[in-house]
Design a protein around this motif. Structure first.
Motif, mmCIF file in Angstrom:
data_model
loop_
_atom_site.group_PDB
_atom_site.id
_atom_site.type_symbol
_atom_site.label_atom_id
_atom_site.label_comp_id
_atom_site.label_asym_id
_atom_site.label_seq_id
_atom_site.Cartn_x
_atom_site.Cartn_y
_atom_site.Cartn_z
ATOM 1 N N PHE A 105 0.870 -0.958 0.214
ATOM 2 C CA PHE A 105 0.328 0.279 -0.173
ATOM 3 C C PHE A 105 0.942 1.412 -0.160
ATOM 4 C CE2 PHE A 105 0.633 -0.854 4.545
ATOM 5 C CZ PHE A 105 0.915 0.141 4.777
ATOM 6 N N ILE A 106 0.674 2.200 -1.024
ATOM 7 C CA ILE A 106 1.616 3.204 -0.391
ATOM 8 C C ILE A 106 0.065 4.354 0.598
ATOM 9 C CG2 ILE A 106 1.956 5.185 -2.462
ATOM 10 C CD1 ILE A 106 1.148 3.954 -4.896
ATOM 11 N N ALA A 107 1.402 5.267 0.724
ATOM 12 C CA ALA A 107 1.410 6.422 2.084
ATOM 13 C C ALA A 107 1.632 7.333 2.016
ATOM 14 C CB ALA A 107 2.080 5.310 3.651
ATOM 15 N N ALA A 133 5.317 8.240 0.002
ATOM 16 C CA ALA A 133 5.034 9.011 -1.316
ATOM 17 C C ALA A 133 5.135 10.225 -0.947
ATOM 18 C CB ALA A 133 3.545 8.956 -2.242
ATOM 19 N N PHE A 141 2.947 9.193 -5.685
ATOM 20 C CA PHE A 141 1.989 8.273 -5.804
ATOM 21 C C PHE A 141 1.730 7.539 -7.203
ATOM 22 C CE2 PHE A 141 1.343 11.149 -2.380
ATOM 23 C CZ PHE A 141 0.824 10.382 -1.239
ATOM 24 N N GLU A 142 1.818 8.254 -8.409
ATOM 25 C CA GLU A 142 1.446 7.236 -9.596
ATOM 26 C C GLU A 142 2.635 6.744 -9.659
ATOM 27 O OE1 GLU A 142 1.542 10.762 -12.014
ATOM 28 O OE2 GLU A 142 -0.575 11.123 -12.330
ATOM 29 N N VAL A 145 2.611 2.982 -7.996
ATOM 30 C CA VAL A 145 2.247 1.832 -7.864
ATOM 31 C C VAL A 145 2.397 1.075 -8.754
ATOM 32 C CG1 VAL A 145 -0.378 1.318 -9.296
ATOM 33 C CG2 VAL A 145 0.246 4.312 -8.052
ATOM 34 N N THR A 149 0.525 -3.426 -5.624
ATOM 35 C CA THR A 149 -0.978 -2.243 -4.825
ATOM 36 C C THR A 149 -2.015 -2.077 -4.971
ATOM 37 O OG1 THR A 149 1.152 -0.584 -5.215
ATOM 38 C CG2 THR A 149 -1.156 0.462 -5.065
ATOM 39 N N ILE A 152 -4.226 3.548 -0.996
ATOM 40 C CA ILE A 152 -3.559 4.348 -1.193
ATOM 41 C C ILE A 152 -3.887 5.125 0.732
ATOM 42 C CG2 ILE A 152 -2.607 7.180 -1.515
ATOM 43 C CD1 ILE A 152 -3.187 5.815 -4.703
ATOM 44 N N ILE A 170 -4.999 13.410 -5.081
ATOM 45 C CA ILE A 170 -4.804 11.463 -4.750
ATOM 46 C C ILE A 170 -5.387 10.748 -5.674
ATOM 47 C CG2 ILE A 170 -3.840 10.288 -3.076
ATOM 48 C CD1 ILE A 170 -2.335 12.731 -1.718
ATOM 49 N N ALA A 174 -6.104 6.597 -7.050
ATOM 50 C CA ALA A 174 -6.158 5.741 -6.516
ATOM 51 C C ALA A 174 -7.087 5.618 -7.702
ATOM 52 C CB ALA A 174 -6.700 6.115 -5.337
ATOM 53 N N LEU A 181 -9.139 4.339 -1.844
ATOM 54 C CA LEU A 181 -8.189 5.424 -1.303
ATOM 55 C C LEU A 181 -8.888 5.648 0.527
ATOM 56 C CD1 LEU A 181 -5.991 8.699 -1.034
ATOM 57 C CD2 LEU A 181 -7.990 9.555 -1.560
#
Length: 426
Positions: A105-107, A133, A141-142, A145, A149, A152, A170, A174, A181
């Motif tokens: 996961f992106i944080a 990110a 963020f892009e 991915v 993933t 976010i 953002i 997502a 998100l």
């Protein structure tokens, strides 16, 4: 009432609550019980099989907690909610529904220090991997991915610096990635920002903070926006595949736009067990009734204090989005026009030692690790909440060695300014 939709302050007092049908009690009672009697064997079977709604066991649900859940869902504009024992518990339960071992996961880098620690270290034992990110660089963020993933995660107003995150931008990332998100809305509360209105699919809170508001009860909550299609692409088998423990029910298919909240309850809370006590739910409900009054007063006080600090010779800089000179001021005007929140940071010219010294000299401000209280609070993040991070990570998260964080309460602003003035002078 007429067909008009109730306003925010009305919902804060009334949403989810009715006079008790047995006693007539107007305040929501504390249902301090572990379990609930079934009507008969068929009723019990239907509850355990998710064929009927009702109370089974307080670890899974409780009438006091249910009022709290409905109230916060109404304030956030969601379809359903689930209350749990803390904000950290909310994050674990949310990600358990989305993640398998090896998933990512992106944080956003600008997060509460406890969340950074939880994501970096504790989640590794589950095989969940965080990719960081920069919320000031949407393209980061892009770039983060990958096919692994699954979500976010951002904060609407970031702790500790009070910076405003561009939720809509953002959210676009997502949507393109086909992942939900998640927005931690703790510092804003729905009074200032409703992330679902800006593209969030899931909202989490530490109820301990502004929603409870009195520093007396721990709690967390998960709000389902009802906006994400969990069946797309087979990414989320917990929601889209038949659940063997419930006779093959597919949660997305059965529960539609509140399937995620149901999954968090019957798969997460049931098995992980971080239940919120009914007493704490009662205390937090009582706090929410005054949320709009407290939050507006705290925002007004915070702006006055930030303006004072910005002009003080011992202060190197102030990070408060309510100041016209702040880099996040335009985002604050877009997302939080009623106020930029009550938590912000400032940097002292004397660096780390000056920060440690200041918190010891304040008299009205309480030196402790919390925010969102009626009382004004202070902490030096580099030596406390963010101390587990190295210096580079502290700076990236807005908690450099010279930084002091304030959480402004509802006292008279003149008294808060006087306390800061004597401590800075000393």
């Amino acid at each position: 009432m007429s067909d008009r939709l109730p306003g925010f302050s009305t919902l804060a007092v009334h949403a989810g609550a009715q006079p008790d049908p047995t006693t007539g009690a107007r305040a929501t009672p504390i249902y301090q019980t572990t379990s609930f009697v079934f009507n008969d064997a068929d009723h019990a079977a239907s509850l355990f099989g998710l064929q009927a709604f009702g109370n089974i066991y307080t670890r899974i649900g409780n009438p006091t907690n249910a009022v709290l859940e409905e109230r916060v869902a109404a304030l956030e504009g969601g379809t359903a909610a689930l209350a749990v024992a803390s904000g950290h518990a909310a994050q674990v339960v949310v990600l358990q529904q989305l993640m398998q071992p090896g998933d990512e996961f992106i944080a956003a880098r600008k997060l509460y220090g406890g969340s950074i620690n939880q994501f970096t270290h504790a989640f590794k034992s589950f095989g969940w991997n965080v990719v960081w990110a920069d919320p000031d660089d949407i393209s980061s963020f892009e770039r983060a991915v990958t096919p692994r993933t699954k979500a976010i995660f951002i904060e609407s107003i970031a702790n500790p610096a009070g910076s405003i995150t561009d939720i809509e931008a953002i959210s676009t990332v997502a949507r393109k990635a086909g992942v939900p998100l998640i927005v931690d809305n703790t510092l804003a509360s729905p009074y200032l920002i409703r992330p679902i209105d800006h593209g969030a699919d899931i909202v989490v809170h530490s109820l301990t903070k502004f929603l409870g508001g009195h520093g007396n009860s721990l709690g967390g909550i998960i709000v389902d926006a009802g906006t994400f299609d969990w069946s797309t692409g087979g990414k989320y088998p917990m929601l889209s595949e038949p659940r063997p423990e419930y006779h093959g029910i597919k949660l997305q298919e059965t529960f539609g736009n509140f399937a995620f909240a149901i999954a968090c309850r019957v798969l997460g809370l049931r098995d992980l067990g971080p239940a919120l006590s009914p007493f704490n739910a009662f205390m937090i409900l009582t706090g929410i009734e005054t949320l709009p009054l407290r939050m507006q007063k705290q925002c007004d006080n915070a702006k006055a204090v930030a303006e004072f600090l910005a002009g003080h010779p011992a202060v190197a800089s102030v990070s408060y989005a309510g100041l016209p000179s702040d880099k996040y001021h335009q985002l604050a005007r877009k997302y939080a026009p009623k106020g930029a929140g009550a938590v912000f940071t400032f940097s002292l010219k004397g660096g780390y030692d000056a920060g440690v010294s200041l918190v010891s000299k304040l008299q009205l401000f309480s030196h402790l690790a919390n925010v969102g209280d009626t009382r004004s609070l202070v902490i030096h993040p580099a030596s406390t909440t963010h101390s587990q991070l190295d210096d580079a990570a502290k700076i990236k998260s807005g908690a450099g060695p010279d930084v002091v964080r304030l959480s402004i309460g509802i006292e008279d602003k003149e008294d808060l300014i006087a306390d800061l003035e004597q401590a800075l002078g000393a």
